[in-house]
Design a protein around this motif. Structure first.
Motif, PDB file in Angstrom:
ATOM      1  N   ALA A   3      -8.505   7.449  10.382  1.00 39.84           N
ATOM      2  CA  ALA A   3      -9.937   7.173  10.225  1.00 39.84           C
ATOM      3  C   ALA A   3     -10.444   6.165  11.245  1.00 39.84           C
ATOM      4  N   SER A   4      -9.589   5.250  11.664  1.00 40.32           N
ATOM      5  CA  SER A   4     -10.015   4.184  12.570  1.00 40.32           C
ATOM      6  C   SER A   4      -8.807   3.645  13.310  1.00 40.32           C
ATOM      7  N   VAL A   5      -9.036   3.238  14.546  1.00 44.30           N
ATOM      8  CA  VAL A   5      -7.970   2.623  15.330  1.00 44.30           C
ATOM      9  C   VAL A   5      -8.589   1.586  16.266  1.00 44.30           C
ATOM     10  N   LYS A   6      -7.880   0.480  16.445  1.00 44.73           N
ATOM     11  CA  LYS A   6      -8.350  -0.601  17.312  1.00 44.73           C
ATOM     12  C   LYS A   6      -7.137  -1.221  17.993  1.00 44.73           C
ATOM     13  N   SER A  32      -6.272   4.882   0.915  1.00 43.13           N
ATOM     14  CA  SER A  32      -6.044   4.577   2.323  1.00 43.13           C
ATOM     15  C   SER A  32      -5.123   3.376   2.483  1.00 43.13           C
ATOM     16  N   GLU A  34      -4.026   0.324   5.729  1.00 41.04           N
ATOM     17  CA  GLU A  34      -4.232  -0.209   7.075  1.00 41.04           C
ATOM     18  C   GLU A  34      -2.887  -0.625   7.636  1.00 41.04           C
ATOM     19  N   LYS A  52      -4.665  -2.224  14.974  1.00 43.57           N
ATOM     20  CA  LYS A  52      -4.622  -1.767  13.588  1.00 43.57           C
ATOM     21  C   LYS A  52      -5.124  -0.341  13.527  1.00 43.57           C
ATOM     22  N   ALA A  53      -4.696   0.353  12.501  1.00 43.06           N
ATOM     23  CA  ALA A  53      -5.117   1.731  12.267  1.00 43.06           C
ATOM     24  C   ALA A  53      -5.316   1.914  10.768  1.00 43.06           C
ATOM     25  N   VAL A  54      -6.352   2.645  10.413  1.00 41.18           N
ATOM     26  CA  VAL A  54      -6.611   2.972   9.016  1.00 41.18           C
ATOM     27  C   VAL A  54      -6.313   4.455   8.823  1.00 41.18           C
TER      28      VAL A  54
END
Length: 84
Positions: A3-6, A32, A34, A52-54
C-alpha cells in the motif's frame, strides 16, 4: 498488497561495498502491518538508508482488505520491534 513505501537515503553507498539489510515489523494492525527497513555498511555499521513499507492483506475476490490470518499474525508478532 503493498500500500505504501518510503525510503530515506542517509549516506552514500559505493560499488562493491557489502551491505546488510535489516527488516522488522514496526506496527501490526488488524488488516495491515508496517515493515521497517535499514540498509547498513556491513563492515562499519554505517547507516545508508532507512525505509518503511505498509502491507495490507487483501481479498482479491471481494476487492477489500481482510484480517491478517492467525498463522501469519503469529509469525509477524515474533518480529515485532519497538524501534529500528
Amino acid at each position: 498488497m503493498l500500500a505504501s513505501v518510503k525510503c530515506d537515503f542517509v549516506s552514500q553507498a559505493f560499488y562493491n561495498e557489502e551491505l546488510t539489510i535489516r527488516t522488522g515489523v514496526a506496527k501490526l494492525g488488524n488488516t495491515s502491518c508496517e515493515l521497517a527497513h535499514e540498509i547498513l555498511d556491513a563492515e562499519t555499521g554505517r547507516l545508508i538508508a532507512r525505509g518503511k513499507a505498509v502491507v495490507v492483506f487483501f481479498d482479491f475476490d471481494k476487492q477489500q482488505s481482510r484480517p491478517i490470518p492467525d498463522d501469519i499474525r503469529g509469525i509477524l508478532e515474533k518480529h515485532l520491534q519497538t524501534a529500528m
